[in-house]
Scaffold this active site. Sequence first.
Site, PDB file in Angstrom:
ATOM      1  N   HIS A  25     128.992   9.459 115.410  1.00  0.00           N
ATOM      2  CA  HIS A  25     127.734  10.185 115.187  1.00  0.00           C
ATOM      3  C   HIS A  25     127.824  11.027 113.919  1.00  0.00           C
ATOM      4  O   HIS A  25     128.857  11.623 113.635  1.00  0.00           O
ATOM      5  CB  HIS A  25     127.431  11.096 116.372  1.00  0.00           C
ATOM      6  CG  HIS A  25     127.256  10.355 117.656  1.00  0.00           C
ATOM      7  ND1 HIS A  25     126.025   9.880 118.062  1.00  0.00           N
ATOM      8  CD2 HIS A  25     128.134   9.994 118.611  1.00  0.00           C
ATOM      9  CE1 HIS A  25     126.161   9.257 119.224  1.00  0.00           C
ATOM     10  NE2 HIS A  25     127.437   9.313 119.582  1.00  0.00           N
ATOM     11  N   ASP A  32     118.950  11.382 116.657  1.00  0.00           N
ATOM     12  CA  ASP A  32     120.237  11.605 117.340  1.00  0.00           C
ATOM     13  C   ASP A  32     120.776  13.004 117.004  1.00  0.00           C
ATOM     14  O   ASP A  32     120.942  13.343 115.835  1.00  0.00           O
ATOM     15  CB  ASP A  32     121.215  10.523 116.850  1.00  0.00           C
ATOM     16  CG  ASP A  32     122.637  10.684 117.376  1.00  0.00           C
ATOM     17  OD1 ASP A  32     122.866  11.491 118.290  1.00  0.00           O
ATOM     18  OD2 ASP A  32     123.520   9.960 116.863  1.00  0.00           O
ATOM     19  N   HIS A  68     121.328  -0.385 120.575  1.00  0.00           N
ATOM     20  CA  HIS A  68     122.705  -0.879 120.418  1.00  0.00           C
ATOM     21  C   HIS A  68     123.330  -1.057 121.791  1.00  0.00           C
ATOM     22  O   HIS A  68     122.734  -0.690 122.798  1.00  0.00           O
ATOM     23  CB  HIS A  68     123.542   0.056 119.539  1.00  0.00           C
ATOM     24  CG  HIS A  68     123.724   1.435 120.093  1.00  0.00           C
ATOM     25  ND1 HIS A  68     122.715   2.370 120.119  1.00  0.00           N
ATOM     26  CD2 HIS A  68     124.801   2.030 120.665  1.00  0.00           C
ATOM     27  CE1 HIS A  68     123.167   3.485 120.654  1.00  0.00           C
ATOM     28  NE2 HIS A  68     124.421   3.312 121.012  1.00  0.00           N
ATOM     29  N   HIS A 121     125.940   0.191 123.560  1.00  0.00           N
ATOM     30  CA  HIS A 121     126.724   1.149 124.348  1.00  0.00           C
ATOM     31  C   HIS A 121     126.104   1.370 125.730  1.00  0.00           C
ATOM     32  O   HIS A 121     124.891   1.350 125.880  1.00  0.00           O
ATOM     33  CB  HIS A 121     126.820   2.494 123.615  1.00  0.00           C
ATOM     34  CG  HIS A 121     127.885   2.511 122.567  1.00  0.00           C
ATOM     35  ND1 HIS A 121     127.840   3.348 121.479  1.00  0.00           N
ATOM     36  CD2 HIS A 121     129.043   1.801 122.445  1.00  0.00           C
ATOM     37  CE1 HIS A 121     128.919   3.163 120.732  1.00  0.00           C
ATOM     38  NE2 HIS A 121     129.654   2.227 121.299  1.00  0.00           N
TER      39      HIS A 121
END
Lengths: 551, 551
Positions: free
Chosen positions: A368, A195, A71, A73
Amino acid sequence: MADGTCRIIPLGGLGEVGKNMTAFEAEGSIVVVDAGLAFPRDEHLGVDLVLPDFSYLSERRADIRGVVLTHGHEDHVGALPYLLREVGAPAIWATKLTLGLVKSKLDEHGLLRSSELREIDPDGAPIQLGPFRLEFIRMAHSIPDCVAVVLETPGGRIVCTGDYKIDHTPVDGLKTDVGRLAEIGNRGVDLLLGDSTNAELPGVTGSERLVGEAFRQLIPARTGRVLVASFASNVHRMQQAVDVAVQVGRKVCVVGRSMRKNLNIARSLGYMEVPDDTLIRPAELDDHPPERILILCTGSQGEPLSALTRIAYRDHPAVKIERGDSVIISAKPIPGNELRVHDAINRLARSGAEVLHQANAPVHVSGHGNAEELRLVLALLRPRAVMPVHGEFRMLAAHAQLARDSGVPANSIVMAENGSVVELSPRGVQIVGQVESGVTFVDGLGVGDVRDVALRDRRRLSEDGVLIVVATLASGDGATAAPELIARGFSEPGPLLEEMREEARRVLDECLRGDVREIKLVQEHLHDGVGQLVYDRTGRRPMILPVVIEV
Amino acid sequence: MADGTCRIIPLGGLGEVGKNMTAFEAEGSIVVVDAGLAFPRDEHLGVDLVLPDFSYLSERRADIRGVVLTHGHEDHVGALPYLLREVGAPAIWATKLTLGLVKSKLDEHGLLRSSELREIDPDGAPIQLGPFRLEFIRMAHSIPDCVAVVLETPGGRIVCTGDYKIDHTPVDGLKTDVGRLAEIGNRGVDLLLGDSTNAELPGVTGSERLVGEAFRQLIPARTGRVLVASFASNVHRMQQAVDVAVQVGRKVCVVGRSMRKNLNIARSLGYMEVPDDTLIRPAELDDHPPERILILCTGSQGEPLSALTRIAYRDHPAVKIERGDSVIISAKPIPGNELRVHDAINRLARSGAEVLHQANAPVHVSGHGNAEELRLVLALLRPRAVMPVHGEFRMLAAHAQLARDSGVPANSIVMAENGSVVELSPRGVQIVGQVESGVTFVDGLGVGDVRDVALRDRRRLSEDGVLIVVATLASGDGATAAPELIARGFSEPGPLLEEMREEARRVLDECLRGDVREIKLVQEHLHDGVGQLVYDRTGRRPMILPVVIEV
């Protein structure tokens, strides 16, 4: 059926937040997933950016088959220009929005034309990079178009989640694809790289849509201007604020370079819908009454030169806060930024604004997943082994505990560090070595030339300042002139300065009497004598730099 | 019946957290309430403590009738030794525990024998200090023996809450005395100075007892050693941990100088009960199995030299963390300390400890009341005017909003700043002037000798380091020697150093050719020439210090 091995080498993102990057290596080929940067901590005095150490990849540059980005970021793509310049890559793979953001970044670095960019379609066919077959799964996060990566490797099937939350009601309707996760789980997952950011937090993270609900309650009730500060990449957050503005007839003004840029990219690629007549330029702000204005701006982390900080310090050319205005800080301070954000809030409140932030209004949710969401992914994928990634050690440890609770045997949970060489084979997973890893500092125009010793010196200088003792040493044995003192960051009263000068002269005379004339030795004596005097009188230890000149 | 005036001069604690101190002045007499310090922020490079500016009190020292302390926290009593040394006071008034803590502090500063200490009995008779009649009301907070101060003054009746929460079930049974608050409210309050710390937070703060309940659930279930880190002054927190230890048969070891000291003071004054055979010394830790040990320690803010930090970094002489140990961090990081606390948690987790902290377990409650508690105090006291104190501007603004909501007219809410002179009279309350106020830095042994310019220099040095250019200027017009360069905190590559030396020589030669020989001018040219070169090559701006010596 896997009958070989695959090596997984995390080069960043373990034991820290940021600069996520992992190399996958099998049969002499390497695929890199993500190339992120980290922002410096306060102790990284004067450092602008922190990059992963590219040494290992530099040595293996010929083997790299591609870089895959989960992604857009900065902590996943921000190091890409530096990686391309130092190491290179035959192609960069990413979804449409991620590519859009990366293109603009590479363009700024003058690297766009030399880079081969390929678009990932999460619903399309798998791609083959050397011995790796890659599939992608849509994941929800605080930026659109995120994917998890499924790698079929000679060592087994690996899933990298990237950053994610389980948002069943995301703003764009593109949910974390739990069906695909279950399908991959049914095929059998040998290793999960998951994650870990919010693994310590119980329950679930709220849906992004909750922030929209807060906007819908808060914004229509305000009678002055409304400012919404958020991350410049949080496209859905911006969309939700714009939607309310359109609904209540407020014009939208976007302030802050990165946010304007991202909004333009997102609009042109179809990730945001903003009616043309809704947008106004900063210069047009005065043409509309306060209750008809919504300002989207950067600076939700209190960054020194950002729009919100300049507005808070009454230093912005276009936006002046007035009594009755409302500011919504739609973000959580990243650890280390708290005081800067508090300062901005205080300044805004002092100017008469009402400030809504996560402590007093539901204007932010995390991107998250919390513990229950991580448990769900573990349940869907049922991995044989787990390697927690993306997070400080305590987060990795909490994720490991969740994996144990879900039934993964303790000896199949890999607590790796940056640089660990993790080997996956049909016999299981284990750490088999270590490669060079660490950090590279970007400071001004220099990449990698600031080292720890410089940071140590800066720290020392910042604590007590510097005191320079300049002495001349006559080449005969004539009398010496009185030494000169220069102090910076050390506010000495006049008498002490005089006393130090006397002490320096005394040391010099003593050196000459003892026929100590070697410059290094004289400097050492000056350093010790003056340093001790300063410490006795003030309790401080400025850096003492003696300069001795033979004349 | 009040028919005169009283001036209220806040000298700290407004627009900031910490160093609370307020002067009350009427008919030529002054009473000072609290004398607190603040801890330095990261930008206060090298500063140890931050004190209020005592200038105003120094000028009026003969008029001071006494110093009254509301409770024993550093932000309310920490500046007392410095105040006594610089200004003096005829007497210090405080409750028993506060006096006990202050005595120890004054003893360390060699000020105990010269100080007149008087004990406050909250249930006793009022005390008269010049024209002021003072009564006290018990308040609950995160340290025992706190009081609010009611001042009958020639200008009217004033209530200073000190720090408080409305705890209906405090550990010592000594609740915030809502009955007395109501009684004072019925008598009529002209001005309220109220704690604003948690004014932004909705609802109520949990009772201290909730932490005890968490301890009772968490500690018995643990099989290794349990460490509890909290503020060294949080007597009730320590008591609750000790109670559970006694219940489950764990010995208690107290680690950290300030906590041992406070525990001894609290025990000897009857504020803590610890059976003698429960306490063990650090040297005895190895005599007991892990499941029979509870360690109370300092360091809940990640302070660099504290017990918990040394334990986390495996640098403590007596305590080594092992797998299976549990660490409870029973505190919230003060803004600015987050990263240090996170670092400690990561280190502890890496050593195999389970770390319980406010994000993942209910092991902390605040000592300050939230909005509903502030509303209750406003309802009980029904003050005619309100001056929010103790907090950053946003907290004061939130408190002002609560006062408006409770019916206090907007023109009777005083938003004062440090140094504001607020006048209370039967006609109401208004700001009538401003006295000198600000901060005094304590750095090493020096009090007040570090000024802003030194901090600015330290900041500059910390960003990019320092570069010293040493040049000799021959007194004739002979050629000059090549200048010497010394760099610190600035890691220059060799070629650049050489280039800078060349540039310095070029500048020198140019000066000599143009017959520029005045040292200040030559220095300026060197500074600009070398500085520009460094910036062009590196994008950095180290501090350039040219040293020119005539030989």
